[in-house]
Design an enzyme around this catalytic site. Structure first.
Site, PDB file in Angstrom:
ATOM      1  N   ALA A 283      46.872 -35.235 -36.305  1.00 47.25           N
ATOM      2  CA  ALA A 283      48.008 -34.460 -36.821  1.00 47.25           C
ATOM      3  C   ALA A 283      49.147 -34.461 -35.792  1.00 47.25           C
ATOM      4  CB  ALA A 283      47.568 -33.060 -37.209  1.00 47.25           C
ATOM      5  N   SER A 284      49.622 -33.281 -35.360  1.00 46.38           N
ATOM      6  CA  SER A 284      50.816 -33.239 -34.504  1.00 46.38           C
ATOM      7  C   SER A 284      50.571 -33.658 -33.061  1.00 46.38           C
ATOM      8  CB  SER A 284      51.438 -31.844 -34.530  1.00 46.38           C
ATOM      9  OG  SER A 284      52.151 -31.653 -35.735  1.00 46.38           O
ATOM     10  N   LEU A 285      49.332 -33.879 -32.679  1.00 43.46           N
ATOM     11  CA  LEU A 285      49.126 -34.514 -31.364  1.00 43.46           C
ATOM     12  C   LEU A 285      49.720 -35.919 -31.345  1.00 43.46           C
ATOM     13  CD1 LEU A 285      45.598 -33.538 -29.975  1.00 43.46           C
ATOM     14  CD2 LEU A 285      47.757 -33.542 -28.733  1.00 43.46           C
TER      15      LEU A 285
END
Length: 780
Positions: A109-111
């Site tokens: 995801a946002s990593l």
């Protein structure tokens, strides 16, 4: 957007130039053989406590039992070795249970933003292919539409481009080409550089920048320049079928479980590759990346980033709601997955699917937490759990730098409390009264043999330092049952009734080195009452957190003494509370039995973060050493009609008001040539205190060299410029209250240059410095 919005670009430019020089010889390279995985080691080998790490089992078990996730993988590494690596629970629970394994592949995801996109941007920076101050439209001209032409790469990296968090999902239904047309046509919500708005749109644009500059999409560029060189063979977008079989599923899409398929719907509709989401990885692969960052850009001989580039990427950048790195979180409202015991240098990020990674260079530590918390019903929540695991990891470290400094309470404990033997003690303290081991002075004195603790006294903000009230009532200490007499209530002095059982008053509170911080007023009033009633007075001294060398600012005018100005001092006095006690006794001719239990091993030039002592917020809005350093200059402004950041994440690191023109004030302050500080226009809305709920234009302050910074001079320059730029809006009469010097106040109102203002108060300041020298207890 004006150049004055980013005065730190001069500094950044010099550092970037250094990056380019390094890049010429230290470009990302790949060894003949791929780097190996990090070796495993027992926790004891890297000075970590295995029993503390074992507490993770219970934390994870509670999370699984509460339905926050079906399972997870936890990895902890220190000093290049993996000391904890466990899989818990299930990789999937529907349609049939499958156990979690340590090699499970997770949707990051946002990593993605940090590991793939921001890192790719930093590589382009060190290759000289872009600059942080570049406007994004210089590389992607279509992005300039609808007023986005002034948004810079730095704005995008720090979520300050003024862009909306996400545009409508319907914008993506007609294929990638139409999707991008609609992204380019979006209107910004605010002017760039003014407000932190966490945004996927901004990172979509950063991914597009990579593509336009290099001709490669972000997945290809990151693969070639990050993942392959580091041997991260299980990391990438659009994972292969073998990796998909090991992937943890999230939810269903069109009746099918998403397994190895990006969960983010916008990234999915863009083909699975986007700058904000789409990356897949494993714990072991992420460990290689984390160790590369801890290695200042290098892992096992493979250099991905230069040391200078890593420094730029992980420098704290003040934003309107905290601090960010470039692509990284540090301290914002998104930091619930951050271990509370991490150092101030820690950086990390989380992902919507239930992932988090934090890296702490000071502790030489990384913590990786991977879960598919959305499986099977999309209802899990793991950020607080990940934060607890980070805290356990940091607390397990046995060799954190040991304090070189002993505060007064530490000396008292070491000496077996002999200085208070046989005494009936009333303790004036708050939450800052702790030993270097973290034990409260209340507990230590209560449990000490041959010392009778009979009463407690609390200052402004109460015994725990959490109250924001004009009056605080008396109470009772829950642990000891002792009466707690408030010295910020009906009275601000100990009364004869309060002192009835007391033969010794002990003061143990952390001051911050500024005249108008009220704890020294509480001490002064208590000293006067102790002298009147024949009570001994003992100060458990503490370091001046902003140093004991510099003395600055105007003297308090005679006759202007008050609770915020107890004694005739300059704004920055450069003394400890123990030294101030000696000054008060001398100047006020107090017949007082005064004893100062001195700090040991504290040179006057040492600031708090060099002492090895634990920072405890002295008051609700004094949350960091940075704020304490700025406070002598910026704090003087808070009695006027502007906000000094109370009700925000970083008080005293910015000021603002609805009427304040931030860009104009930044331009004026830049021209003043103040050393050690940079200015940036911002907008913010306090959620408490003055101007609550009102959007404020303002200026954020960044300390670029604390040794060069003169906070009082900077504060006077800010006040002078406010007067010149906003003579009708800024209600400057109230500035006198904390400034405390009428001649200086008049000079500010007249717009006099700061050099002239300083010349007005220099004679009085020099007299004070001469008197002060005779009362100092510590060597330079």
């Amino acid at each position: 957007m004006t150049e004055s919005r980013r005065p730190n670009h001069v500094v950044l430019g010099a550092v970037v130039a250094f990056c380019l020089l390094l890049a010429a010889t230290q470009t990302a390279t790949q060894a003949a053989a791929l780097p190996g995985k990090l070796p495993a080691a027992a926790p004891e080998q890297v000075a970590m406590d295995p029993q503390r790490l074992a507490e993770i089992d219970q934390v994870v078990a509670e999370g699984i039992a509460a339905g926050e996730m079906p399972g997870c993988v936890v990895m902890i590494g220190r000093r290049g070795k993996v000391v904890y690596f466990q899989a818990y629970g299930h990789r999937q629970v529907e349609p049939e249970p499958v156990a979690m394994t340590t090699d499970t592949v997770f949707d990051m995801a946002s990593l993605t933003k940090s590991v793939a996109t921001a890192t790719s941007i930093m590589i382009l920076l060190q290759q000289g292919m872009l600059r942080l101050e570049d406007r994004a439209c210089e590389h992607v001209p279509e992005f300039a539409a609808e007023g986005k032409d002034r948004i810079t790469v730095l704005d995008l990296l720090t979520h300050q481009g003024g862009l909306i968090p996400d545009n409508a999902l319907a914008d993506y239904q007609d294929g990638p080409e139409k999707s991008w047309e609609r992204i380019f046509a979006l209107k910004p919500r605010t002017a760039p550089g003014m407000k932190f708005i966490y945004t996927d749109v901004g990172y979509l644009m950063l991914g597009k920048l990579v593509e336009r500059i290099t001709g490669k999409k972000v997945d290809e560029f990151a693969r070639d320049h990050i993942f392959q060189p580091l041997g991260m063979t299980e990391t990438g977008f659009l994972p292969s079928e073998p990796l998909r079989r090991r992937a943890a599923p999230t939810e269903k899409r069109d009746g099918q479980w998403m397994r190895g398929e990006v969960h983010d719907p916008r990234a999915y509709l863009l083909g699975g590759v986007a700058g904000h989401a789409g990356l897949f990885s494993t714990a072991e692969d992420l460990a290689r990346y984390a160790q590369m960052m801890l290695g200042r850009g290098e892992y096992e001989g493979v250099r991905v980033l230069s040391p200078a580039t890593v420094a730029i990427m992980t420098t704290p950048y003040p934003v309107s709601r905290g601090r960010r790195g470039l692509g990284w979180d540090m301290r914002t409202g998104y930091s619930s997955n951050r271990g509370r015991s991490f150092s101030d240098r820690a950086f990390g990020h989380g992902g919507f699917t239930g992932t988090a990674m934090w890296i702490d260079p000071e502790l030489e530590l990384f913590v990786i937490f991977l879960s598919n918390r959305l499986h099977p019903d999309g209802k899990g929540s793991v950020n607080p759990l990940a934060g607890r695991i980070g805290t356990i990891a940091a607390d397990a470290i046995r060799d954190r730098p040991t304090p070189t400094v002993l505060a007064g309470i530490d000396v008292l404990v070491r000496d077996g409390f002999r200085q208070l033997a046989g005494r009936r003690v009333g303790l004036i303290t708050n939450q800052t009264g702790i030993s270097r081991e973290g034990a409260s002075t209340v507990e230590l004195l209560h449990e000490a043999e041959n010392v009778e603790l009979v009463a407690l006294f609390s200052p402004e903000h109460g015994l725990e330092g959490k109250l924001e009230a004009s009056r605080i009532a008396d109470g009772r200490h829950p642990g000891t049952g002792l009466a707690v007499f408030s010295l910020y209530g009906e009275t601000r002095r100990p009364t004869p009734e309060m002192l009835q059982k007391v033969d010794t008053l002990v003061f143990d509170i952390q001051d911050i080195g500024t005249r108008f911080y009220t704890y020294i007023s509480t001490m002064g009033y208590a000293m006067e009452e102790a002298a009147k009633h024949g009570v001994r007075f003992v100060v458990l001294d503490r370091p001046n957190p902003i140093g004991g060398v510099e003395v600055a600012g105007p003297m308090l005018d005679a006759g202007q003494e008050s609770f915020v100005a107890y004694h005739r001092l300059p704004v920055r006095h450069g003394m400890t509370v123990g030294e101030l006690a000696g000054l008060f006794k001398s100047d006020l001719h107090l017949e007082l039995d005064l004893d100062v239990i001195r700090v040991e091993r504290w040179p006057r030039s040492m600031l708090f973060d060099e002492t090895g002592l634990t920072w405890v917020n002295p008051s609700p809005n004094m949350r960091s050493l940075t704020e304490a350093i700025l406070y002598p200059g910026i704090g003087m402004l808070e009695t006027t009609n502007l906000s000094v950041g109370r009700g925000t994440a970083t008080p005293f690191e910015h000021i603002g008001a609805p009427w304040l023109d931030g860009p104009r004030l930044v331009q004026a302050l830049d021209q003043a040539g103040l050393p050690g500080i940079a200015f940036r226009a911002v907008t913010f809305t306090p959620d408490a205190s003055k101007l609550e709920g009102e959007q404020c234009g303002g200026v954020a302050f960044t300390i670029t060299d604390r040794n060069a910074l003169e906070p009082v001079r900077a504060g006077l320059e800010v006040a002078r410029q406010l007067r010149l730029l906003h003579p009708d809006d800024w209600k400057a009469d109230a500035y006198l209250r904390l400034l405390g010097n009428k001649a200086v106040h008049d000079a500010v109102l007249a717009g006099k240059p700061v050099d002239q203002i300083e010349s007005l108060y220099r004679p009085g300041l020099e007299e004070f410095i001469e008197k002060r020298a005779k009362l100092l207890l510590y060597d330079p």
